[in-house]
Design a protein around this motif. Sequence first.
Motif, short mmCIF file in Angstrom:
data_model
loop_
_atom_site.label_atom_id
_atom_site.label_comp_id
_atom_site.label_asym_id
_atom_site.label_seq_id
_atom_site.Cartn_x
_atom_site.Cartn_y
_atom_site.Cartn_z
N VAL A 284 -41.22 10.11 13.27
CA VAL A 284 -40.88 11.08 14.32
C VAL A 284 -40.63 12.41 13.63
N HIS A 285 -41.38 13.44 14.02
CA HIS A 285 -41.32 14.74 13.37
C HIS A 285 -40.66 15.78 14.28
N GLY A 286 -39.85 16.65 13.68
CA GLY A 286 -39.26 17.76 14.41
C GLY A 286 -37.86 17.46 14.90
N ARG A 287 -37.01 18.48 14.85
CA ARG A 287 -35.59 18.30 15.17
C ARG A 287 -35.37 17.83 16.60
N ASP A 288 -36.05 18.41 17.58
CA ASP A 288 -35.83 18.04 18.98
C ASP A 288 -36.16 16.57 19.22
N LYS A 289 -37.30 16.13 18.68
CA LYS A 289 -37.71 14.74 18.89
C LYS A 289 -36.78 13.77 18.18
N VAL A 290 -36.32 14.14 16.99
CA VAL A 290 -35.41 13.27 16.25
C VAL A 290 -34.07 13.16 16.95
N VAL A 291 -33.58 14.27 17.48
CA VAL A 291 -32.32 14.23 18.24
C VAL A 291 -32.46 13.33 19.46
N ARG A 292 -33.56 13.45 20.18
CA ARG A 292 -33.78 12.58 21.34
C ARG A 292 -33.82 11.11 20.93
N LEU A 293 -34.44 10.85 19.80
CA LEU A 293 -34.50 9.48 19.30
C LEU A 293 -33.10 8.95 19.01
N ILE A 294 -32.28 9.75 18.36
CA ILE A 294 -30.95 9.30 17.95
C ILE A 294 -30.04 9.11 19.15
N THR A 295 -30.16 9.98 20.13
CA THR A 295 -29.23 9.95 21.27
C THR A 295 -29.76 9.15 22.46
N SER A 296 -30.92 8.52 22.30
CA SER A 296 -31.49 7.80 23.44
C SER A 296 -30.73 6.53 23.79
N GLY A 297 -30.02 5.97 22.81
CA GLY A 297 -29.25 4.76 23.08
C GLY A 297 -30.08 3.51 23.27
N ARG A 298 -31.36 3.56 22.85
CA ARG A 298 -32.23 2.39 23.02
C ARG A 298 -31.98 1.37 21.92
N GLY A 299 -31.77 0.13 22.31
CA GLY A 299 -31.67 -0.95 21.34
C GLY A 299 -30.47 -0.78 20.43
N GLY A 300 -30.58 -1.28 19.22
CA GLY A 300 -29.51 -1.18 18.25
C GLY A 300 -28.55 -2.34 18.36
N PRO A 301 -27.62 -2.44 17.41
CA PRO A 301 -26.66 -3.55 17.41
C PRO A 301 -25.65 -3.44 18.54
N ARG A 302 -25.13 -4.58 18.95
CA ARG A 302 -24.11 -4.60 20.01
C ARG A 302 -22.75 -4.14 19.49
N HIS A 303 -22.46 -4.41 18.23
CA HIS A 303 -21.17 -4.04 17.64
C HIS A 303 -21.41 -3.23 16.37
N PRO A 304 -21.85 -1.96 16.53
CA PRO A 304 -22.22 -1.17 15.36
C PRO A 304 -21.02 -0.74 14.51
N VAL A 305 -21.14 -0.95 13.21
CA VAL A 305 -20.13 -0.51 12.26
C VAL A 305 -20.85 0.07 11.05
N PHE A 306 -20.53 1.31 10.70
CA PHE A 306 -21.12 1.93 9.53
C PHE A 306 -20.19 1.79 8.33
N ARG A 307 -20.77 1.45 7.19
CA ARG A 307 -20.05 1.43 5.92
C ARG A 307 -20.81 2.31 4.94
N TYR A 308 -20.06 3.07 4.13
CA TYR A 308 -20.71 3.95 3.16
C TYR A 308 -20.89 3.22 1.84
N ARG A 309 -22.12 3.25 1.35
CA ARG A 309 -22.48 2.56 0.13
C ARG A 309 -23.42 3.45 -0.70
N ARG A 310 -23.64 3.06 -1.93
CA ARG A 310 -24.65 3.73 -2.75
C ARG A 310 -25.94 2.94 -2.66
N VAL A 311 -27.00 3.62 -2.29
CA VAL A 311 -28.32 2.99 -2.13
C VAL A 311 -29.27 3.65 -3.10
#
Length: 310
Positions: free
Chosen positions: A234-261
Amino acid sequence: MSEISAPGTDAPLEEATGVFVDHRELLFGVVYNMLGSVADTEDVLQETWLSWTARAGGAPLAGVHNPRAYLVRVAVNHALRRRAVISRRRETYVGEWLPEPLVAGEDTGTAEEPALRSESVSLAMLVVLESLTPLERAVFVLGEVFGYPHAEIAEIIGRSPAAVRQLARRAREHVHARRPRYEAHPRVRREATERFVRAALGGDIAELMEVLAPDVTAWTDAGGKRRPANLRPVHGRDKVVRLITSGRGGPRHPVFRYRRVNGDDAAVLFDGDAPYAVLVLDLTPEGDRVRGIYVVANPDKLTHLPREAV
């Protein structure tokens, strides 16, 4: 030594095993950076071990003056052959393919698994390396990442030093054209990652518009096993923002942890205690905006991540 073994038959193999174990992290690092896959790297190391123990009638060290060089040469050549297998597999892969991430432990220091402590380049760099030929990539990894001189690389891959110099030049030019030399400071990367995660979780469109570069691109690798998932970047800021904020799918109980990758500060998304996706950001040279978002959500590529205590 086993009591049922013939006298002295185990000693050479035991010594060779110790040598292989001593060099395993180096071999893992070289092969992983050539293949971008933990599972394939482990398979190549197994093949290297079998080749190593099969030589000289079970006395692998016989006649080997430099075991390190010998093992690296065997591992690199097994890895070059494995590239053909990976290429055929990629032809039928569903959606975008991203390298399999190496995720360090919670303390952001050394990981629990020795293999994860191996030297590796960033996930974004691995994506660039995918565009090289197998030989160019081998030469780049050995020379630029592990510091091998051209003469030694020539011996490892069975090419002349002049051919290696040409391969190295082409690889460097290609990589530097697609990947600037500048790398963001770890503190800047961590702050940008935390800021992005906060905005994404909160659906803060204004904050996302601020943190994303206008030409940002988002890649999602779900291998056809997460729904819904984008099969194309997905290219471009507007499209990426729509993708992130669309709320489609994803985990039911989301938890972010910070790690080194792959050595960089990043985030791991859990669904409860189970790993769901690895999120790696690529920043602009100034370090103030996100220009690349890499999401590895294929569960097959997350099997080496431990479940999270909740």
